[in-house]
Design a protein around this motif. Structure first.
Motif, PDB file in Angstrom:
ATOM      1  N   ASN A 180       0.742  -0.981  -0.125  1.00  0.00           N
ATOM      2  CA  ASN A 180       0.341  -0.036  -0.359  1.00  0.00           C
ATOM      3  C   ASN A 180       0.844   0.950  -0.453  1.00  0.00           C
ATOM      4  N   GLY A 181       1.661   1.161   0.990  1.00  0.00           N
ATOM      5  CA  GLY A 181       2.833   2.526   0.562  1.00  0.00           C
ATOM      6  C   GLY A 181       3.640   2.835  -1.046  1.00  0.00           C
ATOM      7  N   LEU A 182       4.048   1.155  -1.289  1.00  0.00           N
ATOM      8  CA  LEU A 182       4.321   1.242  -2.282  1.00  0.00           C
ATOM      9  C   LEU A 182       3.157   2.114  -3.437  1.00  0.00           C
ATOM     10  N   SER A 183       2.443   1.726  -3.612  1.00  0.00           N
ATOM     11  CA  SER A 183       1.385   1.901  -4.028  1.00  0.00           C
ATOM     12  C   SER A 183       1.200   3.448  -3.795  1.00  0.00           C
ATOM     13  N   PHE A 198       7.838   7.816  -3.643  1.00  0.00           N
ATOM     14  CA  PHE A 198       8.097   6.265  -3.146  1.00  0.00           C
ATOM     15  C   PHE A 198       8.269   6.695  -2.179  1.00  0.00           C
ATOM     16  N   LEU A 199       9.328   7.605  -1.168  1.00  0.00           N
ATOM     17  CA  LEU A 199       9.792   7.529  -0.393  1.00  0.00           C
ATOM     18  C   LEU A 199       8.700   8.211   1.246  1.00  0.00           C
ATOM     19  N   LEU A 200       7.618   8.858   0.403  1.00  0.00           N
ATOM     20  CA  LEU A 200       7.113   9.460   1.364  1.00  0.00           C
ATOM     21  C   LEU A 200       5.726   8.257   1.695  1.00  0.00           C
ATOM     22  N   GLY A 201       4.809   8.029   0.277  1.00  0.00           N
ATOM     23  CA  GLY A 201       4.017   7.418  -0.031  1.00  0.00           C
ATOM     24  C   GLY A 201       4.185   6.330   1.913  1.00  0.00           C
ATOM     25  N   ILE A 202       5.247   4.901   1.301  1.00  0.00           N
ATOM     26  CA  ILE A 202       6.163   4.134   2.257  1.00  0.00           C
ATOM     27  C   ILE A 202       6.073   4.594   4.050  1.00  0.00           C
ATOM     28  N   VAL A 203       6.599   5.908   4.059  1.00  0.00           N
ATOM     29  CA  VAL A 203       6.563   7.133   5.650  1.00  0.00           C
ATOM     30  C   VAL A 203       4.547   7.009   6.279  1.00  0.00           C
ATOM     31  N   GLU A 204       4.042   7.739   5.211  1.00  0.00           N
ATOM     32  CA  GLU A 204       2.694   7.992   5.123  1.00  0.00           C
ATOM     33  C   GLU A 204       1.704   6.087   5.227  1.00  0.00           C
ATOM     34  N   VAL A 205       2.086   5.650   4.451  1.00  0.00           N
ATOM     35  CA  VAL A 205       1.385   4.494   5.291  1.00  0.00           C
ATOM     36  C   VAL A 205       1.603   3.773   6.802  1.00  0.00           C
ATOM     37  N   VAL A 238       0.227   2.328  12.770  1.00  0.00           N
ATOM     38  CA  VAL A 238       0.230   2.302  14.073  1.00  0.00           C
ATOM     39  C   VAL A 238      -0.018   3.138  14.843  1.00  0.00           C
ATOM     40  N   PRO A 239      -1.287   2.550  14.986  1.00  0.00           N
ATOM     41  CA  PRO A 239      -2.780   3.779  15.962  1.00  0.00           C
ATOM     42  C   PRO A 239      -1.904   4.851  17.115  1.00  0.00           C
ATOM     43  N   GLN A 240      -0.799   4.780  17.436  1.00  0.00           N
ATOM     44  CA  GLN A 240      -0.299   5.208  18.114  1.00  0.00           C
ATOM     45  C   GLN A 240       0.229   6.665  17.764  1.00  0.00           C
ATOM     46  N   ILE A 241       1.476   6.653  16.371  1.00  0.00           N
ATOM     47  CA  ILE A 241       1.737   7.867  15.572  1.00  0.00           C
ATOM     48  C   ILE A 241       0.564   7.799  14.839  1.00  0.00           C
ATOM     49  N   ALA A 242      -0.281   7.262  14.261  1.00  0.00           N
ATOM     50  CA  ALA A 242      -1.142   7.847  13.069  1.00  0.00           C
ATOM     51  C   ALA A 242      -1.360   9.021  13.155  1.00  0.00           C
ATOM     52  N   PRO A 243      -1.929   9.462  13.905  1.00  0.00           N
ATOM     53  CA  PRO A 243      -1.886  11.403  14.138  1.00  0.00           C
ATOM     54  C   PRO A 243      -0.978  12.195  13.903  1.00  0.00           C
ATOM     55  N   THR A 280       1.832  11.867  11.646  1.00  0.00           N
ATOM     56  CA  THR A 280       1.685  11.478  10.229  1.00  0.00           C
ATOM     57  C   THR A 280       1.991  12.431   9.082  1.00  0.00           C
ATOM     58  N   ASP A 281       1.851  13.344   9.374  1.00  0.00           N
ATOM     59  CA  ASP A 281       1.946  14.773   8.461  1.00  0.00           C
ATOM     60  C   ASP A 281       2.765  15.136   8.879  1.00  0.00           C
ATOM     61  N   ALA A 282       3.082  14.697  10.444  1.00  0.00           N
ATOM     62  CA  ALA A 282       4.114  15.859  11.900  1.00  0.00           C
ATOM     63  C   ALA A 282       5.579  15.136  11.075  1.00  0.00           C
ATOM     64  N   ILE A 283       4.991  13.797  10.534  1.00  0.00           N
ATOM     65  CA  ILE A 283       6.463  13.324  10.120  1.00  0.00           C
ATOM     66  C   ILE A 283       6.823  13.354   8.954  1.00  0.00           C
ATOM     67  N   GLU A 284       6.087  13.334   8.285  1.00  0.00           N
ATOM     68  CA  GLU A 284       6.820  13.667   6.613  1.00  0.00           C
ATOM     69  C   GLU A 284       7.170  14.976   6.962  1.00  0.00           C
ATOM     70  N   PHE A 285       6.952  15.991   6.519  1.00  0.00           N
ATOM     71  CA  PHE A 285       7.074  17.206   6.912  1.00  0.00           C
ATOM     72  C   PHE A 285       8.726  17.502   7.729  1.00  0.00           C
ATOM     73  N   LEU A 286       8.983  16.606   9.124  1.00  0.00           N
ATOM     74  CA  LEU A 286       9.315  16.310   9.757  1.00  0.00           C
ATOM     75  C   LEU A 286      11.080  15.773   8.645  1.00  0.00           C
ATOM     76  N   ILE A 287      10.523  14.908   8.183  1.00  0.00           N
ATOM     77  CA  ILE A 287      11.528  14.127   7.497  1.00  0.00           C
ATOM     78  C   ILE A 287      11.918  15.268   6.129  1.00  0.00           C
ATOM     79  N   LEU A 288      10.705  16.413   5.807  1.00  0.00           N
ATOM     80  CA  LEU A 288      11.512  17.408   4.719  1.00  0.00           C
ATOM     81  C   LEU A 288      12.115  18.280   5.463  1.00  0.00           C
ATOM     82  N   ILE A 289      12.390  18.658   6.403  1.00  0.00           N
ATOM     83  CA  ILE A 289      13.032  19.429   7.499  1.00  0.00           C
ATOM     84  C   ILE A 289      14.542  19.076   6.999  1.00  0.00           C
TER      85      ILE A 289
END
Lengths: 290, 236
Positions: free
Chosen positions: A9-12, A243-250, A255-260, A262-271
């Motif tokens: 699903n992440g790859l997709s 692909f990197l961002l898709g996999i990280v996001e999915v 993981v229910p504890q960190i799902a909320p 997700t966006d923060a994690i993606e933008f953190l990776i960007l930073i």
């Protein structure tokens, strides 16, 4: 086993991000502008699908029409809004792109209303492989987006127009003195970007069949992030970033504890990537040899 | 009628006037040199001729046709080609692909193949490095590639902007030999140079540009013998 499904699903999702990111990165590379209305082309594609799937019940026909109309709107937007600003300050172009984005969203809201519309292009179901239950749309999305990316890479490497695109993105003035009509190349770039956005809208609706006027904003921002992570202006970079961002996001969402977060994690990776490599993973610094 | 006629053009960058109404002519078959110091307006003149910038006043005629308001890609199709200042080869493309870009306006594929062979005869070094990425070539090789690339479109008029810049004296001689060779093959040449000595040696006619004005003109020999030119550009 869950891992395999999540990875798929992440790859997709990554494939979809990559398709959209290619639109940002190619336009940036060739027209040297950030087309913030690019995400809204996905929304346009979504509504075209909504109308024509509803009207004809023919998903393939609706997809072809969506691709065609997205390309038409993509080049109209370039001719009407961006072309007159060729040579203007980057800030003027940027604010115009944001204006075009609001224009398209408002237009959709006037025509279709603010409430989400429901559109089922096709129900692809799942297939079972041993203990794996795989959603078919994931496989279709991944395979089709990879095929499109291969096609695009071959087009750029082996056709005259494709090589002209590389030439314009590297050195516009030198490309002009080769006899390349830069305006035509920019038009081709917007055509390709809008086509990719239309395909992305199909994949989005296969996954979650709702469409609203702001439908394109989130994927637009995510794919733009992917393009910057990969190195804006770089085609392989957009694919890698997607692909990197898709996999990280999915994975993060699984993981229910960190799902909320997700966006923060993606933008953190960007930073982090921008701190370590300001030009993105595959972005190059240009060195002039004198 | 001259092949290229520049009539009283002025060019502005914002409020700064880079060219203050200059006029000159290039007759078919000539080598014409524009010499001058940094900031005299040499490159600006070349860019105006190629249509990369548009003069505010004045006009440019090529083969009797007015070209100062038409886009660069059309000017190239009319038979003009440029080796830009600083070479500007496509760094990410191979030597061969750069040559193909030079042939962008040529439709006949057989002809392109023959032309590449001709180029490789003239520059064996480029043939050796045919599949090498242009950005990895030395400065001299890049200059040879930039010249070759400009020849691929079979220009009637070739503009050379500072072809000797940043090259060793040996390579400078080589570049000027090539320019002479191209001229003998029937190409008209307009060359811009800081290396006034070299340029005046090969030029039929030359103009001296100073802060946006043409202050002197004459044959190559006349200018080489001119005391002011000697003092300012030929090291006394």
């Amino acid at each position: 086993m869950d891992f395999i499904i999540t990875f798929l699903n992440g790859l997709s999702l990554g494939g979809v991000y990559a398709l959209i990111a290619l639109g940002y990165t190619m336009v940036y590379g060739i027209a040297k502008m950030l087309n913030f209305a690019h995400g809204d082309i996905i929304m346009v594609g979504g509504y075209v699908l909504f109308v024509f799937v509803g009207l004809t019940g023919e998903p393939i026909l609706a997809i072809i029409l969506a691709a065609f109309l997205c390309m038409l709107i993509g080049i109209s937007m370039e001719k009407a809004a961006y072309k007159p600003l060729r040579g203007a300050s980057p800030l003027a172009v940027l604010i115009t792109a944001i204006g075009v984005s609001y224009f398209l969203q408002s237009l959709a809201q006037i025509i279709f209303g603010a409430a989400p519309k429901f559109v089922v292009i096709a129900d692809l179901g799942t297939i079972t492989l041993g203990s794996l239950v795989i959603p078919v749309y994931s496989i279709v999305t991944l395979v089709v987006s990879i095929l499109i990316m291969i096609g695009l890479s071959l087009f750029i490497k082996f056709t005259k127009t494709g090589r002209a695109m590389i030439a314009v993105s590297e050195d516009k003035a030198a490309a002009q003195i080769m006899g390349i009509n830069v305006n035509n190349i920019i038009t081709v770039t917007f055509l390709i970007g809008s086509f990719l956005a239309a395909i992305a809208s199909v994949f989005y609706l296969l996954k979650a069949p709702n469409i609203s006027p702001t439908f394109g904003s989130k994927p637009g921002i995510k794919a733009f992030t992917a393009a910057v992570i990969g190195g804006i202006g770089s085609i392989p970079g957009a694919m890698l970033g997607g692909f990197l961002l898709g996999i990280v996001e999915v994975f993060s969402n699984s993981v229910p504890q960190i799902a909320p977060y997700t966006d923060a994690i993606e933008f953190l990776i960007l930073i982090i990537i921008l701190l370590v490599r300001p030009t993105g993973i595959l972005g190059k610094k240009r060195r002039e040899k004198v | 009628m001259a092949l290229l006629e520049v009539k009283d053009i002025s060019v502005y960058y914002g409020v700064i006037q880079a060219l203050k109404g200059i006029s000159f002519e290039v007759e078919e078959g000539e080598i014409v040199a524009l010499i001058g110091a940094n900031g005299a307006g040499k490159t600006t003149t070349m860019q105006a001729i190629m249509g990369l910038i548009h003069p505010k006043t004045g006009s440019i005629y090529y083969n009797g046709e007015r070209i100062d308001n038409i886009p660069t890609h059309k000017i190239v199709k009319m038979g003009m080609s440029e080796v830009p200042e600083g070479r500007h080869v496509f760094q990410e493309l191979t030597v061969y692909e750069n040559l193909m870009m030079g042939a962008y306006t040529v439709k006949n594929k057989e002809k392109i193949k023959e032309d590449v062979q001709e180029i490789f005869k003239l520059f064996p070094r480029l043939e050796e490095r045919r599949n090498q990425i242009a950005g990895t070539l030395s400065g001299g090789e890049q200059q040879m590639l930039a010249i070759s690339r400009a020849l691929m479109s079979h220009p009637k008029l070739l503009l050379l902007d500072e072809p000797s810049m940043g090259l060793s004296p040996l390579l400078v001689n080589e570049v000027f030999d090539i320019v002479k060779h191209i001229h003998q093959e029937g190409t008209t040449i307009l060359i811009v140079e800081q290396n006034a000595e070299k340029a005046l040696q090969i030029a039929d006619k030359a103009y001296v540009l100073e802060t946006g004005n043409i202050i002197l003109k004459g044959t190559g020999k006349e200018l080489r013998d001119n005391d002011d030119v000697k003092k300012a550009y030929l090291g006394g």
